[in-house]
Structures are given as C-alpha cells and as structure tokens.
Motif scaffolding. Structure first.
Motif, PDB file in Angstrom:
ATOM      1  N   PHE A  34     -37.528   0.492  13.397  1.00  0.00           N
ATOM      2  CA  PHE A  34     -36.488   1.080  13.592  1.00  0.00           C
ATOM      3  C   PHE A  34     -35.312   0.754  12.712  1.00  0.00           C
ATOM      4  O   PHE A  34     -34.706  -0.568  12.907  1.00  0.00           O
ATOM      5  CB  PHE A  34     -35.874   1.112  15.152  1.00  0.00           C
ATOM      6  N   GLU A  35     -34.879   1.527  11.686  1.00  0.00           N
ATOM      7  CA  GLU A  35     -33.782   1.137  10.728  1.00  0.00           C
ATOM      8  C   GLU A  35     -32.688   1.849  11.075  1.00  0.00           C
ATOM      9  O   GLU A  35     -32.794   3.302  11.033  1.00  0.00           O
ATOM     10  CB  GLU A  35     -34.369   1.457   9.177  1.00  0.00           C
ATOM     11  N   TYR A  36     -31.568   1.510  10.652  1.00  0.00           N
ATOM     12  CA  TYR A  36     -30.289   2.411  11.145  1.00  0.00           C
ATOM     13  C   TYR A  36     -28.997   1.772  10.599  1.00  0.00           C
ATOM     14  O   TYR A  36     -29.107   0.357   9.855  1.00  0.00           O
ATOM     15  CB  TYR A  36     -30.126   2.144  12.463  1.00  0.00           C
ATOM     16  N   GLU A  37     -28.115   2.676  10.477  1.00  0.00           N
ATOM     17  CA  GLU A  37     -26.619   2.398  10.102  1.00  0.00           C
ATOM     18  C   GLU A  37     -25.746   2.810  11.347  1.00  0.00           C
ATOM     19  O   GLU A  37     -26.011   3.893  11.547  1.00  0.00           O
ATOM     20  CB  GLU A  37     -26.313   2.584   8.902  1.00  0.00           C
ATOM     21  N   VAL A  38     -25.043   2.221  11.617  1.00  0.00           N
ATOM     22  CA  VAL A  38     -23.786   2.871  12.614  1.00  0.00           C
ATOM     23  C   VAL A  38     -22.602   3.379  11.602  1.00  0.00           C
ATOM     24  O   VAL A  38     -22.207   2.730  10.781  1.00  0.00           O
ATOM     25  CB  VAL A  38     -23.054   1.905  13.656  1.00  0.00           C
ATOM     26  N   VAL A  39     -22.553   4.806  11.620  1.00  0.00           N
ATOM     27  CA  VAL A  39     -21.472   5.447  10.683  1.00  0.00           C
ATOM     28  C   VAL A  39     -20.334   5.974  11.321  1.00  0.00           C
ATOM     29  O   VAL A  39     -19.372   6.102  10.573  1.00  0.00           O
ATOM     30  CB  VAL A  39     -22.457   6.483  10.064  1.00  0.00           C
ATOM     31  N   LEU A  40     -20.288   6.100  12.731  1.00  0.00           N
ATOM     32  CA  LEU A  40     -19.166   6.392  13.282  1.00  0.00           C
ATOM     33  C   LEU A  40     -19.094   5.642  14.782  1.00  0.00           C
ATOM     34  O   LEU A  40     -19.976   5.889  15.636  1.00  0.00           O
ATOM     35  CB  LEU A  40     -19.133   8.143  13.376  1.00  0.00           C
ATOM     36  N   VAL A  41     -17.736   5.256  15.076  1.00  0.00           N
ATOM     37  CA  VAL A  41     -17.586   4.842  16.386  1.00  0.00           C
ATOM     38  C   VAL A  41     -16.045   5.374  16.965  1.00  0.00           C
ATOM     39  O   VAL A  41     -15.158   5.213  16.012  1.00  0.00           O
ATOM     40  CB  VAL A  41     -17.463   3.277  16.464  1.00  0.00           C
ATOM     41  N   SER A  42     -16.321   5.967  17.970  1.00  0.00           N
ATOM     42  CA  SER A  42     -14.901   7.050  18.425  1.00  0.00           C
ATOM     43  C   SER A  42     -14.858   6.510  19.917  1.00  0.00           C
ATOM     44  O   SER A  42     -15.469   6.320  20.625  1.00  0.00           O
ATOM     45  CB  SER A  42     -15.049   8.380  18.437  1.00  0.00           C
ATOM     46  N   ASP A  43     -13.550   6.111  20.026  1.00  0.00           N
ATOM     47  CA  ASP A  43     -13.021   5.581  21.331  1.00  0.00           C
ATOM     48  C   ASP A  43     -11.621   6.093  21.523  1.00  0.00           C
ATOM     49  O   ASP A  43     -10.702   5.991  20.815  1.00  0.00           O
ATOM     50  CB  ASP A  43     -13.245   4.128  21.739  1.00  0.00           C
ATOM     51  N   LEU A  44     -11.082   6.677  22.821  1.00  0.00           N
ATOM     52  CA  LEU A  44     -10.136   7.236  23.165  1.00  0.00           C
ATOM     53  C   LEU A  44      -8.897   6.108  23.090  1.00  0.00           C
ATOM     54  O   LEU A  44      -7.865   6.370  22.719  1.00  0.00           O
ATOM     55  CB  LEU A  44     -10.187   7.639  24.506  1.00  0.00           C
ATOM     56  N   MET A  45      -9.305   4.942  23.457  1.00  0.00           N
ATOM     57  CA  MET A  45      -8.333   3.745  23.383  1.00  0.00           C
ATOM     58  C   MET A  45      -8.153   3.020  22.301  1.00  0.00           C
ATOM     59  O   MET A  45      -7.035   2.564  21.890  1.00  0.00           O
ATOM     60  CB  MET A  45      -8.488   3.147  24.721  1.00  0.00           C
ATOM     61  N   LYS A  46      -9.105   2.657  21.953  1.00  0.00           N
ATOM     62  CA  LYS A  46      -9.401   1.778  20.505  1.00  0.00           C
ATOM     63  C   LYS A  46      -9.250   2.493  19.219  1.00  0.00           C
ATOM     64  O   LYS A  46      -8.676   1.853  18.154  1.00  0.00           O
ATOM     65  CB  LYS A  46     -10.777   1.164  20.596  1.00  0.00           C
ATOM     66  N   GLY A  47      -9.529   3.868  19.061  1.00  0.00           N
ATOM     67  CA  GLY A  47      -9.544   4.568  17.726  1.00  0.00           C
ATOM     68  C   GLY A  47     -10.855   5.067  17.388  1.00  0.00           C
ATOM     69  O   GLY A  47     -11.734   4.965  18.066  1.00  0.00           O
ATOM     70  N   VAL A  48     -10.700   5.370  15.893  1.00  0.00           N
ATOM     71  CA  VAL A  48     -11.839   5.940  15.414  1.00  0.00           C
ATOM     72  C   VAL A  48     -12.117   5.083  13.964  1.00  0.00           C
ATOM     73  O   VAL A  48     -11.059   5.033  13.418  1.00  0.00           O
ATOM     74  CB  VAL A  48     -11.761   7.534  15.133  1.00  0.00           C
ATOM     75  N   VAL A  49     -13.380   4.919  13.851  1.00  0.00           N
ATOM     76  CA  VAL A  49     -13.712   4.227  12.597  1.00  0.00           C
ATOM     77  C   VAL A  49     -14.879   4.951  12.093  1.00  0.00           C
ATOM     78  O   VAL A  49     -15.761   5.268  12.882  1.00  0.00           O
ATOM     79  CB  VAL A  49     -13.886   2.532  12.585  1.00  0.00           C
ATOM     80  N   MET A  50     -15.013   5.245  10.699  1.00  0.00           N
ATOM     81  CA  MET A  50     -16.201   5.759  10.246  1.00  0.00           C
ATOM     82  C   MET A  50     -16.324   5.335   8.684  1.00  0.00           C
ATOM     83  O   MET A  50     -15.503   4.892   7.878  1.00  0.00           O
ATOM     84  CB  MET A  50     -15.900   7.435  10.028  1.00  0.00           C
TER      85      MET A  50
END
Length: 338
Positions: A34-50
């Motif tokens: 299982f190989e992966y990268e996290v490419v998007l994290v979205s949270d109503l309070m913390k914000g969004v990073v991509m």
C-alpha cells in the motif's frame, strides 16, 4: 500504484489517521503493498491544505499540534469539488461530524467523490443512514468503491467479517453491545454505583455527551442496527421502527438481582430473522453468565452472530476511539487498493 488520499474532516479521527499514515508508511508498503501520498486535507475549523505531489505529513501534524490549525502550511482555495479534482485524489477518507437528519456535509463530499470515480471510505453514519442506496448506485455507475467499516464498532471489523469472513453462512441472528457508553454505565452500576453517578463518570471520561439521550435512550444503538439491517440484509428499517428501550429505568437493585441469578444486565442491539421478517431491537437484557457478552465490561463493544454453518461467532473489540476509528479508514483503503 500510488494511492492519492484526500481527507475530509481533521478532528480526532482524521488526525489519528494522518498519524498512522505518517508513522507506518514503510511498514504499509512492505506488508501490504500500500503506497500513498496525502494530497488534500479539508477541515471546517482548521482550514484546507493541498499538494498534488504529497503533503508533508510531519509538518502538517506539527502545525495541528502547535496551533490546532494548518496555518504553518500553504493554504488552498476553492470548493471541495474543485480541490478534489485539482489534487488528483484517487480515494477519499471522510470523517466529518455525523448529521443523521441530512447526512451533511459528508453526503455532499461522498457524492462529489463517487460521481468522479473516486473511491470512498467513511466513518460517518449520516450519509450511510440517509442515502445508502443512492451512494452504492453512484459508486457502481462510476467504477468507484464505497467502504464504511467504521460506521459500526469503530475499527473492529464486523462488516468485513460479515461480508467475507463468514461468507457462505446464513445469518440467523445478530445481537450485541454496540454502545460503549451504556455498557460502561451498566458495568459501574454492577459495581454498586447509582445511575446518576455512573452517568457522571461516563461524562467526565468523555464517553457520554452533556446531553446523554442518544446513548442512554438507545438511539445510538438503534441507528447502528438500522444501518446494519441495510448493509448486511438489504432491509429498510428506519430508526423509528427499531424496537427501542434504553437503560434509564434500570436500577442497581435490578442488576444485583440478576447477578444473584447468574446473569448480567446488558443493553443489547440486534437483528433476528423471524417468521414475520427481520426484527430490529435495542433493549436491556439479562444475559446468562456463560454467554460471551455477559463478560464484556467497560466501554468495549461485542457482537454475537448466530449462523447455520459455524454456530455462534462472537467478535469483541473497541467501539470507539480516535486511533481505533482511524484504523477503520486505513483498513478500508488497503482493501480497496487491491
């Protein structure tokens, strides 16, 4: 294949998933491919990073730990649907807060992903309770996969066991402890505590909310029974049609009397195949001491599945917890990647 993961909801469970992915990257590749990268994290309070090339999880977790936001990383702008496409995500892990009336915002997140052929794993009961048929059809239409192990019993793999582990068996009955809060309270009452004191301790430990109605009146367990009826049996049993009695009228005297008779009082949730059809229920039951469910104490969950070929199979494990529920998301993603 590199799995490109988008995460919607970065509270306790979402953050725990990121910690696991950060800590176990080499192990997950070596053991499961299982190989992966996290490419998007979205949270109503913390914000969004991509970052389509992969977010620096170490830096992201440090920012969460220090500021409870994503402010130390470049922010991304756009609608969730736009970001999902721009990130190149191939799988969405959805763990936003549950809304059992509308399923939102999780339902919109799932629709956005599945309509674009992006597979989804979710621990959010709302979308599954509100729109299970629609979502499964959407996944099938667009060649995506939909997994939801964590909606019941957290990371304890009940749904996988039912769909794969006991494949070929006919299920006659399914009955268990699906709410850790009430089981904790009944355990304390069996030790001599009054109802009010048991509830107060459960609240102080974070097991019960300030308004404990959903737990103590059996609503949480009833929602899980309704979901299991649909997922496992294809049966539409609305939550308000589940026979439901909570624990508010249980007294220490009743529990003590049951103990004298070699029984333990447990709030059991179940589905039983009867002549009139599938019966769904939640109720306090005096369980014989010899039964595996009688010895389940504290906030643990357990369920006994009665089958034709294997007889009774009992599964025991955590029914809540940030890392435990994060494991449910991870397990789903590994299975979907195969």
């Amino acid at each position: 294949m590199i799995n490109k993961i988008a995460l919607a909801g970065c509270g306790n469970v979402g953050t725990a998933l990121l910690e696991i992915l950060h800590d176990k990257k080499d192990e997950l590749k070596e053991k499961y491919g299982f190989e992966y990268e996290v490419v998007l994290v979205s949270d109503l309070m913390k914000g969004v990073v991509m970052d389509a090339e992969g977010i620096d999880l170490g830096a992201l977790l440090a920012s969460i730990d220090e500021t409870h936001t994503f402010e130390k990383l470049p922010r991304a702008e756009g609608t969730f649907e736009e970001l999902l496409v721009r990130s190149g995500a191939t799988v969405l892990a959805e763990c936003t807060p549950t809304n059992l009336k509308t399923g939102e915002p999780g339902l919109s997140h799932l629709r956005a992903a599945l309509s674009r052929g992006i597979s989804v794993t979710t621990t959010n009961k709302g979308p599954i309770a509100v729109a299970f048929d629609e979502l499964t059809a959407l996944a099938e239409k667009n060649g995506a996969k939909l997994s939801y192990e964590g909606v019941v019993m957290s990371g304890t793999p009940l749904i996988d066991m039912m769909k794969n582990g006991i494949a070929g068996c006919s299920v006659l009955k399914l009955e268990g402890i699906l709410n850790g809060t009430t089981n904790f309270m009944l355990t304390k009452m069996a030790e001599g505590a009054e109802y009010g004191a048991a509830l107060a301790e459960a609240q102080s430990l974070g097991y019960a909310e300030a308004d404990p109605t959903g737990d103590v009146e059996g609503w949480d367990a009833a929602v899980k029974v309704s979901i299991l009826a649909k997922i496992l049996f294809g049966a539409d049993i609305p939550v308000d049609k589940v026979e439901r009695t909570g624990i508010t009228k249980i007294t220490p005297a009743q529990i003590e009397e049951a103990k004298k008779n070699g029984r333990a009082v447990k709030l059991l949730a179940g589905l039983a195949n009867e002549k009139g059809g599938l019966r769904a229920y939640v109720a306090p039951v005096e369980v014989e001491a010899s039964h595996p469910l009688a010895s389940i104490n504290g906030a643990a969950n357990a369920i006994t599945v009665s089958t034709d070929n294997l007889g009774d199979v009992t599964l025991i494990g955590p029914g809540a917890g940030r890392r435990e529920t994060g494991q449910a998301l991870l397990g789903d993603m590994i299975r979907m990647s195969r």
